[in-house]
Design an enzyme around this catalytic site. Sequence first.
Site, PDB file in Angstrom:
ATOM      1  N   HIS A  18      42.238  34.475  34.917  1.00 48.80           N
ATOM      2  CA  HIS A  18      43.665  34.829  34.823  1.00 48.80           C
ATOM      3  C   HIS A  18      44.186  34.536  33.411  1.00 48.80           C
ATOM      4  O   HIS A  18      44.922  35.343  32.837  1.00 48.80           O
ATOM      5  CB  HIS A  18      44.500  34.013  35.825  1.00 48.80           C
ATOM      6  CG  HIS A  18      44.224  34.305  37.270  1.00 48.80           C
ATOM      7  ND1 HIS A  18      43.935  33.313  38.185  1.00 48.80           N
ATOM      8  CD2 HIS A  18      44.206  35.472  37.961  1.00 48.80           C
ATOM      9  CE1 HIS A  18      43.764  33.870  39.384  1.00 48.80           C
ATOM     10  NE2 HIS A  18      43.914  35.168  39.272  1.00 48.80           N
ATOM     11  N   LYS A  42      50.764  34.373  54.207  1.00 48.96           N
ATOM     12  CA  LYS A  42      49.402  34.087  53.747  1.00 48.96           C
ATOM     13  C   LYS A  42      49.240  32.587  53.510  1.00 48.96           C
ATOM     14  O   LYS A  42      50.008  31.995  52.752  1.00 48.96           O
ATOM     15  CB  LYS A  42      49.139  34.869  52.444  1.00 48.96           C
ATOM     16  CG  LYS A  42      47.685  34.939  52.039  1.00 48.96           C
ATOM     17  CD  LYS A  42      47.522  35.925  50.891  1.00 48.96           C
ATOM     18  CE  LYS A  42      46.249  35.688  50.109  1.00 48.96           C
ATOM     19  NZ  LYS A  42      46.176  36.532  48.914  1.00 48.96           N
ATOM     20  N   ARG A  91      37.866  43.076  37.549  1.00 53.98           N
ATOM     21  CA  ARG A  91      36.566  42.473  37.242  1.00 53.98           C
ATOM     22  C   ARG A  91      35.430  43.441  37.534  1.00 53.98           C
ATOM     23  O   ARG A  91      34.565  43.673  36.729  1.00 53.98           O
ATOM     24  CB  ARG A  91      36.352  41.195  38.071  1.00 53.98           C
ATOM     25  CG  ARG A  91      37.053  39.999  37.520  1.00 53.98           C
ATOM     26  CD  ARG A  91      37.084  38.896  38.529  1.00 53.98           C
ATOM     27  NE  ARG A  91      37.732  39.380  39.746  1.00 53.98           N
ATOM     28  CZ  ARG A  91      38.251  38.615  40.676  1.00 53.98           C
ATOM     29  NH1 ARG A  91      38.162  37.316  40.585  1.00 53.98           N
ATOM     30  NH2 ARG A  91      38.827  39.129  41.735  1.00 53.98           N
ATOM     31  N   SER A 129      39.673  33.070  42.457  1.00 55.43           N
ATOM     32  CA  SER A 129      40.263  31.863  43.056  1.00 55.43           C
ATOM     33  C   SER A 129      39.519  31.500  44.335  1.00 55.43           C
ATOM     34  O   SER A 129      39.219  30.327  44.570  1.00 55.43           O
ATOM     35  CB  SER A 129      41.739  32.106  43.384  1.00 55.43           C
ATOM     36  OG  SER A 129      42.442  32.438  42.221  1.00 55.43           O
TER      37      SER A 129
END
Length: 166
Positions: A18, A42, A91, A129
Site C-alpha cells: 500500500h 465486514k 498486483r 493484508s
Amino acid sequence: MERTAIYPGSFDPVTNGHVDIVERGLKIFDKIIVAILRNPAKEALFTVEERKEMIETSLNKYSNVEIDVFEGLLVDYAKKRNAGTILRGMRAVSEFEYEFQLALMNRKLNREIQTVFLMTGFRWIFTSSSIIKEAASFGGNINGMVPPLVSLKLKEKFGCITSADE
Ligand code: PNS
C-alpha cells in the site's frame, strides 16, 4: 488546479505494498487521500482508529497525504472531497476481475470520476493484508512486509512479542 486522488481500501492493516502505491501515486497526483472504509458488515482485525494510526505513522513524511475514514458510497465521498480520481493498486491478473467490476460500477454511479490503476512494485506482488495476517497469526515473521509499527501491532495482537522485538 490541484490533482487529488482518493486511495480507498480496508487497510486491515496497511502493508508495504500500500505504501508503495501511495509513493507511486505521489509522482502523478498533487495530493492523495488514503480513505479507510468503515464497514460494519465486514469483520476486521484492527479497529478503524488503529488502522488510521498505523497508516498515519507509515506515511507521516508526506505532507500531501491525508488519512481519512469514509462510510457509504466511494464516489459520493470522492465528490465530497473534490477528488476526480480513484486510485487502486493492482498486483496480479487474478485481481483484475474484481477491480474491473468495482471501477465500472463506480463509473456507472458517477461518470465524472475516473479510476486509475498502478502496478505494485515487483517485491510486493505477493503481499496482501490477508496473507500477512495469516502468517502473523501462526507466528510467521512478517518483518519487512509491513511498516515497523504494523509489524509490532500484529505481534501484539497475536501475542508473539519477543524481547528481540522490543
Ligand atoms: O481494500 P478493499 O477491501 O479491496 O477495498 C474495497 C473498497 C473499500 C474500495 C470498496 O469496497 C468500496 O469502495 N466500498 C464502499 C462502497 C462502494 O462505493 N462500493 C462500490 C460500488 S457499489
